[in-house]
Design an enzyme around this catalytic site. Structure first.
Site, PDB file in Angstrom:
ATOM      1  N   HIS A   1      -4.121   2.374  -4.599  1.00  0.00           N
ATOM      2  CA  HIS A   1      -3.269   2.217  -3.405  1.00  0.00           C
ATOM      3  C   HIS A   1      -1.877   1.719  -3.790  1.00  0.00           C
ATOM      4  O   HIS A   1      -1.318   0.846  -3.127  1.00  0.00           O
ATOM      5  CB  HIS A   1      -3.919   1.247  -2.404  1.00  0.00           C
ATOM      6  CG  HIS A   1      -5.054   1.860  -1.640  1.00  0.00           C
ATOM      7  ND1 HIS A   1      -4.867   2.666  -0.545  1.00  0.00           N
ATOM      8  CD2 HIS A   1      -6.401   1.780  -1.821  1.00  0.00           C
ATOM      9  CE1 HIS A   1      -6.046   3.064  -0.080  1.00  0.00           C
ATOM     10  NE2 HIS A   1      -7.002   2.542  -0.839  1.00  0.00           N
TER      11      HIS A   1
ATOM     12  N   GLU B   1     -10.839   1.600  -3.920  1.00  0.00           N
ATOM     13  CA  GLU B   1     -10.513   3.027  -3.920  1.00  0.00           C
ATOM     14  C   GLU B   1      -9.511   3.465  -4.989  1.00  0.00           C
ATOM     15  O   GLU B   1      -8.688   4.346  -4.737  1.00  0.00           O
ATOM     16  CB  GLU B   1     -10.005   3.437  -2.528  1.00  0.00           C
ATOM     17  CG  GLU B   1     -11.060   3.239  -1.452  1.00  0.00           C
ATOM     18  CD  GLU B   1     -10.583   3.592  -0.058  1.00  0.00           C
ATOM     19  OE1 GLU B   1     -11.356   4.224   0.663  1.00  0.00           O
ATOM     20  OE2 GLU B   1      -9.451   3.221   0.321  1.00  0.00           O
TER      21      GLU B   1
ATOM     22  N   ASP C   1       0.871  -1.183   0.000  1.00  0.00           N
ATOM     23  CA  ASP C   1       0.000   0.000   0.000  1.00  0.00           C
ATOM     24  C   ASP C   1       0.900   1.222   0.000  1.00  0.00           C
ATOM     25  O   ASP C   1       2.135   1.086   0.028  1.00  0.00           O
ATOM     26  CB  ASP C   1      -0.921  -0.005   1.239  1.00  0.00           C
ATOM     27  CG  ASP C   1      -2.269   0.647   0.949  1.00  0.00           C
ATOM     28  OD1 ASP C   1      -2.270   1.770   0.437  1.00  0.00           O
ATOM     29  OD2 ASP C   1      -3.315   0.036   1.235  1.00  0.00           O
TER      30      ASP C   1
HETATM   31  C1  ACM Z   1     -10.758  -0.449   2.427  1.00  0.00           C
HETATM   32  O1  ACM Z   1     -11.036  -0.188   3.610  1.00  0.00           O
HETATM   33  N1  ACM Z   1     -10.344   0.511   1.619  1.00  0.00           N
HETATM   34  C2  ACM Z   1     -10.857  -1.791   1.905  1.00  0.00           C
END
Ligand code: ACM
Ligand code: ZN
Length: 691
Positions: free
Chosen positions: A272, A328, A194
């Protein structure tokens, strides 16, 4: 005679009560079907235990019983009754390999009499769970006589730990695997990559760890939010971070397997991925690191890179599921990137959601070709869901239910119940956490599979449940354990127990298990000191504005509408968090501007309004609060104006606005202005003339 009957009844009740108290057990998760009889089996020194397991299965179980229960095993094809403790596996090798995906194959039968203990199961996994129940039943080397016939409710009972935002050592991970196994959890979802740093050694792409596993500082807010964001090369003096070598990963996977836990790695894509874009800028749309989180999904070299990374992942992780994140993605640069645009045209993709869907399909095909399955956060359902993908439902529960209806396997990880990075008690007495308030009883109350889905595809495709802990604000091992326990107990119980015994009983067992974990060196939230819900939220607040019409001159956001127009005069006060539907949120430049019509000219004696302040989610106590009254709803007289003066960076407080006096008026207007254009104002009730 009547007296005699009463006396006998009292005696009977006493004997029932005393027998109950003798066997009051504190096993978590509560076994399905457990019955007690009189007496105990005593675990004497030198106790002999026998099993028909052989080879690796024997070795693994023997290590556990020897180390953790002081009870070494002997392997014997036909376990003789001469031994007091017998662990008998009755299934086939194929069943043993299928155990992780089948609740039935994880089941066991346990019988304890004063002279013997027998555990039977179709699989070594079931024997392991039988032993764990035994271990939890034991008190002072004595085990009450019981018969247990137990299979879990769901095959999948998981925990995710974010190891990117903060790095957790191999030793620490293993310690959590021990606790997971103790509560019969069987999936460790390892969030390895991430924006906080890439944590897995990849031989073919050394820059991933060499360049991004360390950063200029530990504090997430300073590093990420305040834009002082720099990765630094391995070996930079004072740098913060770390990564797992391939040997570390093998050790953890093996350690978990010995506890019947499958490790599911998560390699985030295409969002991410700030750290990937930094290490290999050619995989982004713009080539400029620190400006985007997404990979470029239009360039062929992105697919080559990901396939090569996944090849190494598959060599290290035997898990059938590989988690590819998918959540996201910003999809921002894709709109202008020539490569992304070309791909969209070529494949007739209408929007960037469909572009992400194209990407996910391709990754799925690659995994499937290699005998693996794709698991992703529920955003992978946008566009259209890849045909064999499994979905992890985090933005609530609807996505999971929907995916299961369409015959996709599903794991329920709804953030409002299962994100353990939220507060667990009055935030004013807690270490910093994220937005919500997720108490133990709230987690316990969640039923992933209500009766309406009985016998449907939803039941069939719901594999289970998972807790997640995101670590932006958690940098210390003690703190992380504090967030996990005892809340993880509630998830364990929901995942295993088919007929819950109720929160009172669960709470009693949780208190005992908190002490057990403390003795084992875990840093646990002290449940016995839990404050519980905010006092004001426990009962209706009675006051003269209850049920009166409200006009909004500065309107609430639909996202945080609570109960809409009646919310501020319904007597229902909010709890510690803002997500439970009682706090109303305002974000418009008009701020909060609300008029309560008292119906007639009224003596106004007191007005009270609480405002929430929660720094990390940009909910601020207002810059100013103005109280006005009017007879006609047009001409207002200001009777009070205050500037609370709360510093923005105070992590959490509830600011209590109170006015007392004596004025007359029909309309009471409360106006609260935000201290910054993008800051929220949250309030829960306008209390006028409290009774
Ligand atoms: C998440 O909490 N973005 C999976
Ligand atoms: Zn692109």
């Amino acid at each position: 005679m009547r007296k005699q009957i009463l006396f006998c009844a009292a005696l009977l009740l006493l004997s029932i009560l005393s027998s109950v108290s003798v066997v009051a057990q504190d096993v978590i998760p509560q076994p399905n079907n457990i019955s007690y009889s009189k007496g105990y089996f005593t675990l004497n020194k030198g106790l002999k235990a026998v099993t028909n397991l052989t080879g690796q299965d024997f070795k693994v179980l023997n290590q556990f019983t020897s180390d953790d229960m002081d009870m070494p095993l002997i392997s014997m094809k036909k376990p003789s009754k001469a031994y007091n403790v017998r662990l008998i596996c009755t299934g086939t090798a194929l069943q043993a390999t299928q155990a992780q995906d089948s609740a039935r194959l994880q089941g066991y039968e346990l019988e304890v009499s004063p002279k013997s203990i027998t555990i039977q199961s179709l699989t070594p996994t079931g024997l392991f769970y039988g032993l764990l129940t035994l271990a939890q039943l034991e008190k002072g080397r004595q085990i009450p006589c019981v018969k247990v016939k137990d299979t879990p409710r769901f095959p999948y009972r998981g925990l995710m730990i974010d190891c990117s935002r903060h790095f957790w050592t191999k030793k620490f991970i293993m310690k959590q695997l021990d606790a997971m196994a103790y509560f019969k959890l069987n999936r460790f979802h390892w969030h390895l990559t991430d924006g906080g740093g890439w944590r897995m050694e990849v031989k073919q792409y050394p820059r991933l760890t060499n360049e991004t596993a360390y950063r200029t500082q530990s504090d997430w807010v300073k590093w990420w939010m305040e834009k002082d964001r720099k990765y630094c090369p391995v070996g930079t003096p004072g740098a913060y971070g770390g990564y797992y070598t391939q040997q570390d990963i093998k050790d953890i996977v093996r350690y978990a397997a010995a506890r019947h836990i499958t490790v599911i790695p998560e390699i985030e894509m295409p969002g991410h991925s700030d750290e990937v874009v930094y290490a290999y800028p050619e995989l982004s749309c713009t080539g400029k690191p620190y400006t985007q989180s997404d990979l470029c999904v239009g360039k062929e070299k992105t697919y080559t890179f990901l396939e090569n990374v996944l090849k190494e992942v598959m060599q290290l992780f035997p898990s059938e599921y590989i988690h590819i994140g998918g959540d996201e993605a910003e999809r921002r640069t894709w709109n202008t990137c020539p490569d992304c645009q070309r791909l969209m045209k070529e494949h007739n993709l209408k929007n960037t959601a469909e572009l992400q869907s194209y990407f996910t399909h391709r990754i799925e095909q690659f995994l499937n070709k290699n005998g693996r399955k794709l698991l992703g956060w529920d955003e992978i359902m946008e566009g259209n869901l890849a045909p064999n993908a499994a979905v992890m439902s985090w933005r609530g529960t609807d996505a999971g239910i929907e995916a299961a209806k369409h015959k996709h396997h599903v794991v329920m990880a709804p953030q409002q119940y299962y994100y353990l990075n939220m507060y667990q008690d009055d935030p004013m007495g807690q270490p910093k956490a994220q937005g919500g308030y997720t108490r133990l009883d709230k987690i316990y109350s969640y039923n992933p599979l209500p009766m309406t889905y009985k016998g449907t595809d939803v039941e069939k495709y719901m594999d289970g449940v998972q807790a997640c802990v995101w670590t932006e604000f958690i940098s210390e091992p003690d703190h992380l354990e504090y967030m996990l326990y005892p809340r993880l107990f509630a998830l364990a119980e929901t995942g295993w127990t088919k007929k819950p015994t109720g929160y009172v009983d669960f709470h009693r067992r949780a208190l005992v298990n908190v002490e057990r974990l403390k003795k084992e060196g875990y840093h646990v939230f002290d449940l016995s000191k839990e404050k519980g819900p905010r006092e004001e939220s426990r009962s209706i607040t009675i006051h003269e504005a209850l049920g009166k019409p409200v006009t909004y001159l500065g309107r609430y956001s639909e996202k945080y509408r609570a109960e809409g127009d009646s919310s501020l005069v319904n007597g229902l006060r909010g709890d510690w968090g803002y997500l439970e539907g009682r706090w109303q949120g305002f974000i418009d430049s008009t701020g909060m501007d609300v008029v309560v019509d008292m119906g007639k000219i009224t003596d106004i004696r007191d007005v009270e309004v609480d405002f929430m302040h929660m720094y990390d989610v940009v909910i601020y106590a207002p810059e100013s609060v103005t109280l006005m009254v009017s007879d006609d709803g047009k001409n207002y007289k200001t009777i009070d104006k205050v500037n609370p003066g709360i510093k923005a960076n105070v992590p959490y407080l509830l600011y209590p606005y109170v006015w007392k006096g004596n004025v007359k008026g029909r309309y009471v207007r409360m106006k609260a202005l935000s201290r910054e254009p993008d800051a929220w104002i949250f309030t829960d009730e306008i209390i006028i003339n409290r009774k």
